[in-house]
Design a protein around this motif. Structure first.
Motif: not given
Length: 55
Positions: A16-29
């Motif tokens: 779940x930590x990896x999924x949330x971190x990936x989502x944050x990186x995606x939204x930032x990009x």
């Protein structure tokens, strides 16, 4: 081999930590790309100011 509840919880927490971190990186990009596009459109649509030359 016995899998304990704590091991399952630890792995699921990590996933779940990896999924949330990936989502944050995606939204930032996406936000960065969109901001660059908007800035470029503002510059293209901005009327150019030419200095009038008086003779």
């Amino acid at each position: 081999m016995e899998i304990s509840v704590l091991t399952v919880l630890a792995f699921s927490t990590f996933a779940l930590l990896m999924v949330v971190s990936g989502g944050i990186v995606y939204l930032t990009a996406i936000e960065w790309r969109d901001r660059r596009r908007q800035d470029r459109e503002k510059r293209e649509n901005k009327p150019s100011r030419r200095r009038s030359t008086k003779v």
